[in-house]
Write an enzyme that holds these catalytic residues in place. Structure first.
Site, short mmCIF file in Angstrom:
data_model
loop_
_atom_site.label_atom_id
_atom_site.label_comp_id
_atom_site.label_asym_id
_atom_site.label_seq_id
_atom_site.Cartn_x
_atom_site.Cartn_y
_atom_site.Cartn_z
N ASP A 140 41.70 43.45 44.77
CA ASP A 140 42.79 44.01 45.48
C ASP A 140 42.63 45.30 45.93
O ASP A 140 43.60 46.14 46.04
CB ASP A 140 44.22 43.60 45.02
CG ASP A 140 44.48 42.18 44.69
OD1 ASP A 140 43.69 41.25 44.89
OD2 ASP A 140 45.59 42.14 43.97
N LYS A 193 45.46 35.46 47.11
CA LYS A 193 46.23 35.04 46.00
C LYS A 193 47.58 35.58 46.18
O LYS A 193 47.78 36.42 47.24
CB LYS A 193 45.88 35.62 44.66
CG LYS A 193 45.95 37.18 44.49
CD LYS A 193 44.97 37.60 43.30
CE LYS A 193 45.06 38.94 43.02
NZ LYS A 193 46.37 39.59 43.18
N CYS A 196 47.06 43.43 38.29
CA CYS A 196 46.03 42.45 38.82
C CYS A 196 44.62 42.57 38.03
O CYS A 196 44.07 41.34 37.67
CB CYS A 196 45.90 42.31 40.00
SG CYS A 196 47.27 41.98 40.81
#
Ligand SMILES: [Zn+2]
Length: 203
Positions: free
Chosen positions: A10, A96, A140
């Site tokens: 990310d 995701k 995450c």
């Protein structure tokens, strides 16, 4: 042949300074991750990149009962990878947070464009060791590392290539401690790059 893979978690505009959910100094992860990705690619090892990829309406956002301001909405500039991130050719992308009912913190919740899960991709490529960097340490990155350990993978987190949200002071340190307790190795990008170089000369 079993071996390691690198996953960049990310590294997106909304998690970097100027983004809607900016992680303090989030962009500091870009330079070490570029070095790590280049080293993995040069060694012929897999590089993967996950991205938060939310629908506009999701229970993950504050307006719909979640914890977070709007971020990384599918197709928005905020969802783009940081412009300085250098993804090697062949980097496999995992999206995701697509399910509007779920947070989707872990890269193991993500799927490729072809619909494969991370677990399927890693199994197909003989990956038994996941090296992780990116954003954010306390969400995450943490979820991805703990999922990988539960699935029996060796895990290394690049401590100079992660940064945390720290909604509560100390969240990132507690996340690193939890990952360590679960058997995750914490080390620097330079250490891993040096190991890859030795691996290359040994074969
Ligand atoms: Zn999100």
């Amino acid at each position: 042949m079993n071996g390691p893979a690198l996953i960049l978690v990310d590294v997106q505009n909304d998690f970097c300074p100027g983004g809607t959910l900016a992680v303090p100094d989030g962009d500091r992860v870009v330079a070490p991750l570029n070095r790590a990705a280049a080293a993995f690619a040069a060694a012929g090892l897999p590089v993967l990149a996950s991205r938060d990829w939310h629908p506009p309406h999701t229970a993950h956002f504050q307006a719909y009962g979640g914890l977070w301001p709007v971020h990384c909405v599918q197709g928005s500039a905020g969802a783009d990878f940081h412009p300085d991130l250098q993804l090697p050719a062949g980097t496999l992308l995992l999206s995701k947070g697509i399910d509007e009912r779920l947070d989707g913190y872990s890269a193991f919740d993500g799927i490729t464009a072809a619909g494969a899960t991370l677990a399927e991709v890693l199994a197909a490529q003989g990956v038994d060791h996941l090296v992780i960097g990116g954003l954010a340490t306390d969400y995450c990155v943490r979820a991805t590392a703990l999922d990988a350990r539960e699935r029996g993978l060796a895990v290394t987190v690049l401590i100079d290539a992660v940064a945390g949200v720290d909604l509560q002071p100390g969240d990132s340190d507690r996340a690193l401690a939890a990952m360590h307790r679960a058997g995750t190795r914490l080390c620097t990008t330079d250490e891993v790059v040096a190991e890859l170089a030795r691996r290359g000369t040994a074969t």
